[in-house]
Design an enzyme around this catalytic site. Structure first.
Site, PDB file in Angstrom:
ATOM      1  N   ASN A  41      29.438 -13.558 -27.033  1.00  0.00           N
ATOM      2  CA  ASN A  41      29.938 -13.731 -28.396  1.00  0.00           C
ATOM      3  C   ASN A  41      31.471 -13.727 -28.420  1.00  0.00           C
ATOM      4  OD1 ASN A  41      29.386 -13.714 -31.370  1.00  0.00           O
ATOM      5  ND2 ASN A  41      30.581 -11.834 -31.205  1.00  0.00           N
TER       6      ASN A  41
ATOM      7  N   GLY B 104      37.684  -5.887 -33.638  1.00  0.00           N
ATOM      8  CA  GLY B 104      36.283  -5.583 -33.336  1.00  0.00           C
ATOM      9  C   GLY B 104      35.688  -6.597 -32.382  1.00  0.00           C
ATOM     10  N   CYS B 105      34.613  -6.184 -31.660  1.00  0.00           N
ATOM     11  CA  CYS B 105      34.000  -7.084 -30.678  1.00  0.00           C
ATOM     12  C   CYS B 105      32.968  -8.001 -31.316  1.00  0.00           C
ATOM     13  CB  CYS B 105      33.319  -6.289 -29.573  1.00  0.00           C
ATOM     14  SG  CYS B 105      34.496  -5.478 -28.496  1.00  0.00           S
ATOM     15  N   ILE B 106      32.368  -7.577 -32.404  1.00  0.00           N
ATOM     16  CA  ILE B 106      31.310  -8.387 -33.036  1.00  0.00           C
ATOM     17  C   ILE B 106      31.709  -8.759 -34.447  1.00  0.00           C
ATOM     18  CG2 ILE B 106      28.946  -8.324 -33.912  1.00  0.00           C
ATOM     19  CD1 ILE B 106      28.987  -8.674 -30.997  1.00  0.00           C
TER      20      ILE B 106
END
Lengths: 176, 106
Positions: A41, B104-106
């Site tokens: 992602n 943030g990663c997501i």
């Protein structure tokens, strides 16, 4: 002569390259499913061409029958400790008690969900919507008696090792 | 390391990646110029919905929302975000909205 509308490309776009990354997912445990999905992602969000190849138990991540129900077990996980109680190990025999895997799975799912991270099937859809490609391993699919219809909608195709090696040429490969 | 740049006639401080360091100096008329810098020639109403949300959420949370947070908050689809801000959507939209890049990663 310069005008006010002169284009100044910001430095964060200066590193745009043909970078490509391929993740190989070989595990079907809940805790082993997320690392590749999260990194993939991040990669696709950075404009990097991203592929994920699911093989062996990793196929459980894209198999409709199993993808909603990946599990997490204490057994064989020596890093396991009670939530936020670092340095206190969980005895391995505890993981063998009936219901422990279900309980540990529920707890981990909640912790992951609390971080705003979607469940595996939704995460796969999000990756495909972002432009990542998902591939299923031919040998594993044959071994398990499955077809493309048994897979998550986002899976592009069932491919063999030779085809995977072709598409991953020049890519960085991350094996999970 | 910071430097100064002129964006739509305003002199602003930018960091080494090109992001405006102080979100409060950002004005609407800078957005179009910033968008051109990242290859987006025209800001549509959909672009503006995202930009406004980034500004509001940053003001409320003190942190730039991630793509996942934006899709959950305003119901826009992930695919649409990648159409509006191709290639590096998280960084491009933050750059245009004058907020820091998402952490943030997501």
């Amino acid at each position: 002569m310069t005008t006010e509308t002169e284009v100044m490309k910001p430095a964060f776009l200066a590193d745009e390259t043909d970078r490509k990354v391929c993740f190989i997912c070989s595990k079907g445990n809940l805790d082993m499913a997320y690392p590749a999905l999260i990194m993939a992602n991040g990669a696709v969000g950075e404009g990097i061409e991203t592929h994920i190849f699911f093989t062996f138990w990793g196929l459980d991540m894209i198999n409709r029958k199993t993808m909603n129900d990946l599990k997490f077990t204490l057994l064989g996980n020596t890093a396991m400790h009670p939530p936020r109680r670092f340095g206190i190990s969980m005895p391995q025999w505890l993981g063998g008690l009936p219901g422990m895997t279900a309980m540990a799975t529920r707890m981990l799912r909640k912790q992951i969900g609390d971080q705003g991270v979607p469940p595996v099937p939704e995460f796969l859809s999000m990756l495909v919507d972002s432009g990542a490609k998902l591939w299923a391993c031919k040998m594993t699919v044959d071994m398990m008696g499955l077809t493309l219809e048994d897979m998550h909608d986002g899976v592009s195709e069932i491919i063999n090792v030779a085809e995977f090696l072709e598409l991953s040429e020049g890519a960085q490969i991350v094996f999970v | 390391m910071t430097s100064t740049a002129v964006i739509a006639g305003h002199e602003v401080t930018i960091d080494d990646e090109g992001f405006i360091t102080d979100p409060s100096v950002w004005t609407d008329d800078m957005a179009a110029a910033l968008a051109k810098n990242v290859g987006i020639d025209e800001l549509t109403p959909d672009h503006w919905t995202v930009i406004r949300h980034l500004r509001e959420d940053f003001a409320a949370q003190g942190e730039t929302p991630t793509l996942r947070r934006i899709t959950s908050n305003i119901g826009i689809e992930t695919k649409r975000l990648f159409e509006l801000f191709p290639k590096k959507p998280g960084k491009k939209m933050a750059y245009i909205a004058g907020v820091p890049k998402p952490r943030g990663c997501i």
